[in-house]
Write an enzyme that holds these catalytic residues in place. Structure first.
Site, PDB file in Angstrom:
ATOM      1  N   CYS A 208       0.840  -1.210   0.000  1.00  0.00           N
ATOM      2  CA  CYS A 208       0.000   0.000   0.000  1.00  0.00           C
ATOM      3  C   CYS A 208       0.871   1.255   0.000  1.00  0.00           C
ATOM      4  CB  CYS A 208      -0.897  -0.009   1.246  1.00  0.00           C
ATOM      5  SG  CYS A 208      -1.969   1.436   1.333  1.00  0.00           S
TER       6      CYS A 208
ATOM      7  N   CYS B 115     -19.365  -5.664   4.304  1.00  0.00           N
ATOM      8  CA  CYS B 115     -18.620  -4.439   4.606  1.00  0.00           C
ATOM      9  C   CYS B 115     -17.327  -4.484   3.801  1.00  0.00           C
ATOM     10  CB  CYS B 115     -18.323  -4.386   6.105  1.00  0.00           C
ATOM     11  SG  CYS B 115     -17.385  -2.933   6.620  1.00  0.00           S
TER      12      CYS B 115
END
Ligand code: SAM
Ligand code: DTB
Ligand code: SF4
Length: 340
Positions: free
Chosen positions: A60, A137
């Site tokens: 990331c 979610c």
């Protein structure tokens, strides 16, 4: 907020000093007050089991100081895993469903969502999870209003995007995006009619005032976030916070209780850091207002409580919370009952 007759407890104007005073009140009074609020707003025997899966791991571009998935922390030993396919994800979701999970959460180590093949795959995953009868979610980093709209259309229940800490401490932990960036994404989530899952982490060197400031910020949302994960830092070697000491279990209880009082109707999730709590400390967190756990042997990249230990815990909580499926990953309650 929805609960009739209880509006008087739902406030959007909490100030930081009031919250600090609650947090620092005698522990037994604090837990007793939180427990009364909890009983007022929730069925206290209802503890939701959510299952968590990392659908794209590592690499990331953000530099979050706690996170093993940041490409900035080169010393971390973590295998990067490309985006999983919808078929792979849905096979794992089906197992989680069979083991008794009510909610399936999928996380991708992205700074922000890019339209295209990978986002389309996430939409297919959301549709598939909803078809299994679970809440869905996702946590994908920053999103814009149009992307939030597409997630809503696919049936997404909630979007997880944490504030992590108070605004004054935030830049000690993350430099690649601002608090306001976080709030912008949360606005897009709310604008699309998706439930907001937003909480934070304790144990990153912040003070009680920072924890209180995060709760005050969350309380300003009207309605309050439907879901509030409270994580205790899991220090991971190679991250800037890798040598931090573990959070004291009673400090975890204090934070859960304070969250319950400030955000009475929200589902408070006892999240990362649970695996080092005794089962008694976990039960105390539930008495103080936590009403969800992540169930399954891993969180995103770090270990969670073993499923058999959770099956035993739920069996001990009683028939309401008992394990629903004989084919749980741990072999069901029979196997769990024999666990130490
Ligand atoms: N990239 C997305 C984002 O930042 O919103 C989603 C994934 S991120 C891993 C989800 C949350 O997990 C973070 O916001 C943080 O609160 C929590 N988290 C990550 N690493 C953690 C750690 N080592 N200990 C405790 N919580 C952690
Ligand atoms: C949240 O606040 N905690 C969960 C969920 N939302 C996505 C994630 C915890 C991650 C802990 C570190 C890891 O396993 O990588
Ligand atoms: Fe990336 Fe999320 Fe980890 Fe930050 S917390 S490094 S944004 S995966």
């Amino acid at each position: 907020m929805t609960r009739p007759g209880a509006d008087v407890f739902l406030r959007n104007d909490w100030n930081v000093e009031e919250i600090i005073a609650i947090h620092d009140s005698p522990l037994l009074s604090l837990v007793a007050r939180a427990s009364a609020v909890h009983r007022e707003f929730h069925d206290v025997d209802d503890v939701q089991k959510a299952s968590l899966l990392s659908i794209k791991t590592g690499g990331c571009p953000e530099d979050c100081g706690y996170c093993p998935q940041s490409a900035h922390h080169k010393e971390v030993k973590l295998e990067r895993v490309h985006m999983m396919s919808p078929d792979e994800v849905l096979a794992i979701a089906a197992k989680a469903r069979a083991a008794g999970a009510d909610r399936f959460c999928m996380g991708a180590a992205w700074r922000s969502v890019r339209d295209g093949r990978e986002f389309d795959a996430v939409l297919a995953m959301v549709r598939g999870v909803r078809e299994m009868g679970m809440e869905a979610c996702v946590t994908l980093g920053m999103i814009n209003a149009a992307q939030a709209g597409r997630l809503k259309e696919a049936g997404l229940t909630a979007y997880n995007h944490n504030l992590d800490t108070g605004p004054d401490y935030y830049d000690k932990i993350i430099s690649t995006r601002t608090y306001d960036d976080r709030l912008e994404t949360l606005k897009a989530v709310r604008g699309a009619g998706i439930e907001m899952c937003c909480g934070g982490i304790i144990g990153m060197g912040e003070g009680v005032a920072d924890r209180a400031a995060m709760l005050a910020t969350l309380a300003r949302f009207d309605p309050h976030p439907e879901s509030v994960p409270i994580n205790a830092l899991t220090p991971v070697k190679g991250t800037p916070l890798g040598d931090m000491p573990r959070v004291d279990s009673l400090d975890f209880v204090r934070m859960i209780a304070t969250t319950r009082i400030v955000l009475p109707a929200s589902r408070v999730r006892l999240s990362a850091g649970r695996s080092v709590l005794s089962r008694e400390a976990q039960v105390l967190c539930m008495v103080a207002g936590a009403n969800s756990i992540f169930y399954g042997e891993a969180l995103l990249t770090t270990p969670n409580v073993e499923a058999c230990a959770d099956d035993a815990l739920f069996a001990a909580l009683g028939p309401q919370g008992a394990c629903k499926a004989p084919d749980s990953p741990a072999g069901g309650c029979g196997a769990a009952a024999a666990a130490p």
